[in-house]
Design a protein around this motif. Structure first.
Motif, mmCIF file in Angstrom:
data_model
loop_
_atom_site.group_PDB
_atom_site.id
_atom_site.type_symbol
_atom_site.label_atom_id
_atom_site.label_comp_id
_atom_site.label_asym_id
_atom_site.label_seq_id
_atom_site.Cartn_x
_atom_site.Cartn_y
_atom_site.Cartn_z
ATOM 1 N N VAL A 116 2.096 3.844 0.698
ATOM 2 C CA VAL A 116 2.653 3.129 1.535
ATOM 3 C C VAL A 116 2.236 3.858 2.993
ATOM 4 O O VAL A 116 2.436 4.830 3.085
ATOM 5 C CB VAL A 116 4.296 3.369 1.334
ATOM 6 C CG1 VAL A 116 5.113 2.342 2.618
ATOM 7 C CG2 VAL A 116 4.497 2.731 -0.107
ATOM 8 N N VAL A 150 2.402 -1.858 1.990
ATOM 9 C CA VAL A 150 1.740 -1.452 0.710
ATOM 10 C C VAL A 150 0.478 -1.934 0.841
ATOM 11 O O VAL A 150 0.260 -3.316 0.550
ATOM 12 C CB VAL A 150 2.583 -1.693 -0.612
ATOM 13 C CG1 VAL A 150 1.405 -1.226 -1.568
ATOM 14 C CG2 VAL A 150 3.812 -1.078 -0.306
ATOM 15 N N SER A 176 8.463 4.824 2.049
ATOM 16 C CA SER A 176 7.264 5.781 1.934
ATOM 17 C C SER A 176 7.567 7.013 0.980
ATOM 18 O O SER A 176 6.701 7.643 0.330
ATOM 19 C CB SER A 176 6.644 6.175 3.266
ATOM 20 O OG SER A 176 7.540 6.844 3.888
#
Length: 504
Positions: free
Chosen positions: A352, A368, A458
């Protein structure tokens, strides 16, 4: 009514007090990743199920064009308080057999300062539909998440949600100082206006909604939902609480680890390897936020059982969590994409990135970069630039009293013709079309489908732990059981008359 003592996801209320506050808020991830089904599953446990309010007019119109599997859209529209509006929507968009293979979706009108009546009605009714379905069959709390950056949709979406009895309105991606007064007016069916940002504006511009143009004059007042401001810093909390008219009912304090849009770093932005650099100034001072005396929830990397307890020890009611719900089988993410994400997670290949340029809003956006999606630079470079959904356009002043609309993700020549700066187009991605493809409703042009664009938080710690517990994937209530350390008990089902009342 709900027996709050039986629902472990609640902060217990005292007899005669306000309803208990939910410990877990399921994040409002757009477009339609946080759909009515996900919110319904979460709210059944007494935690706060949240639907995304982003692009709901397009979402509902496309579901209808795909044949409305399960009849959910039609069932909810049958409860819309103005049958003629529902009938017009069905007549225009419903296709009993769905679309033919390769057939493009019919467009919905783009957002403008003064929308035509069919655009206004579709926005109101679509928000009603999503919230009504999220509330169906239980008495748990349901919220709607709206983006301050999509200002032209806020008023009709909030009103439609309120017609369906929404319990919370959450607004982020900006400074949502106008929302408390807006909700007050909408609850009383009063003319509600919201000032909008206009590039180069020499006067004030506002979008407005007169509820009496939608519902009959004798329609009773609505419940005023609680408003939660999604913030990233204690200075913004201080600003919003300076006046009663701008003070929310609580805060969601979201760190830059969270998925979707993130607040930009404070001060001059520094970019390294395409990602903004955050520092100590960008960490919210939780102790200072607690001193404002309003309930708050922590978000962004607060998605493990230990961190839920840590948040509560810091004075928070609980946490807002997105990624593990986005990856659950109850989210609107397609099963194919979910499977790819879980496979990558299992193989420790899931990445991410915080893309400093991707979003047309200018806010950093989590992407992503997975093969087969528009998250990779190579795949996005092959896409023909087009801005047809146009939710993230910015209004600009052509001349006093006359507006145009532009998006840095549209074709460069169009953007330049509208007075835009070419440098602002570099690295921009079309989030609107990419996110619609993520939930299985990609536009088709000349036989070519739009590719998906994926976003997650993330910090994948919680997702990895859940995958170890549930190797074949998990649903929303299993995610809640993991977070709360127990299996959440469903709240009692609502009676039919209670549902009818909420729909009004």
């Amino acid at each position: 009514m709900r027996n709050e003592e039986s629902a472990p996801g609640l902060d217990r209320a005292q007899p005669g007090s306000e309803p208990a506050l939910p410990v877990v808020i399921q994040g409002g991830m757009g477009a339609a990743v946080s759909d009515w089904n996900l919110a319904n599953q979460v709210a059944q446990t007494g935690n706060l199920g949240v639907v995304s309010g982003t692009a709901l007019d397009t979402v509902v119109a496309r579901r209808l064009q795909d044949g409305d599997p399960g009849g959910h859209m039609r069932r909810a529209l049958a409860h819309f308080p103005v049958p003629a509006v529902a009938d017009r929507i069905l007549e225009r968009y419903f296709r009993p057999e769905g679309r033919e293979e390769g057939q493009a979706y019919l467009p919905v009108p783009n957002l403008t300062l003064k929308p035509v009546s069919r655009s206004r009605d579709l926005m109101v009714a679509s928000a009603f539909v999503e919230v009504w379905l999220a509330k169906e069959g239980h008495c748990g709390p349901v919220g709607i998440n709206l983006l301050e950056k999509i200002q032209l949709a806020i008023v009709p979406a909030a009103y439609g949600a309120m017609l369906a009895g929404v319990d919370y309105v959450l607004v982020g991606a900006g400074i949502p100082s106008k929302i408390p007064r807006l909700l007050d007016k909408l609850a009383r069916h009063e003319l509600a206006a919201m000032e909008i940002h206009v590039d180069g504006g020499t006067q004030t511009y506002a979008t407005e909604l007169n509820p009496r143009d939608v519902v009959p004059e004798d329609f009773p007042p609505l419940k005023r939902p609680k408003f939660l401001a999604i913030i990233a810093s204690h200075p913004l909390a201080a600003y919003l609480t300076k006046e009663e008219a701008t003070t929310p009912d609580g805060f969601v304090v979201e760190g830059h680890i969270a998925g979707g849009h993130n607040a930009p770093p404070r001060g001059r932005m520094t970019i390294e390897n395409g990602e903004p650099v955050y520092g100590a100034r960008d960490e919210a001072d939780v102790a200072k936020i607690a001193k404002f005396g309003l309930p708050f929830w922590l978000a962004g990397a607060y998605a493990t059982p230990e961190l839920v307890q840590e948040a509560r020890a810091l004075g928070a009611v609980g946490v807002q969590v997105g990624t593990i719900f986005a990856l659950s089988s109850d989210s609107g993410t397609t099963s194919q994409i979910r499977g790819q994400l879980l496979d990558a997670l299992a193989g420790d290949r899931l990445e991410v990135r915080t893309d400093a340029l991707a979003s047309p809003t200018g806010f950093p956006f989590k992407v992503v970069p997975m093969a087969g999606t528009l998250g990779t630079e190579e795949a996005y470079a092959e896409r023909t630039r087009i801005c047809d959904l146009a939710y993230l356009r910015t209004a600009y002043e052509k001349k006093p009293g006359q507006l145009g609309y532009r998006c840095p993700s549209e074709p460069e020549d169009d953007y330049l013709r509208k007075g835009g700066d070419l440098s602002n187009t570099v690295g921009r991605k079309c989030l609107c079309n990419g996110l619609m493809a993520t939930v299985g409703m990609p536009q088709v042009r000349s036989g070519v489908e739009e590719g998906p664009l994926l976003t997650l938080g993330s910090d994948l710690t919680a997702a990895k732990q859940l995958l170890a517990l549930h190797p074949d994937g998990w649903d929303a209530q299993q995610a809640l059981g993991y977070l709360l350390g127990e299996s959440p008990a469903p709240v009692p089902a609502a009676r039919a008359e209670e549902l009818a009342l909420a729909a009004r």
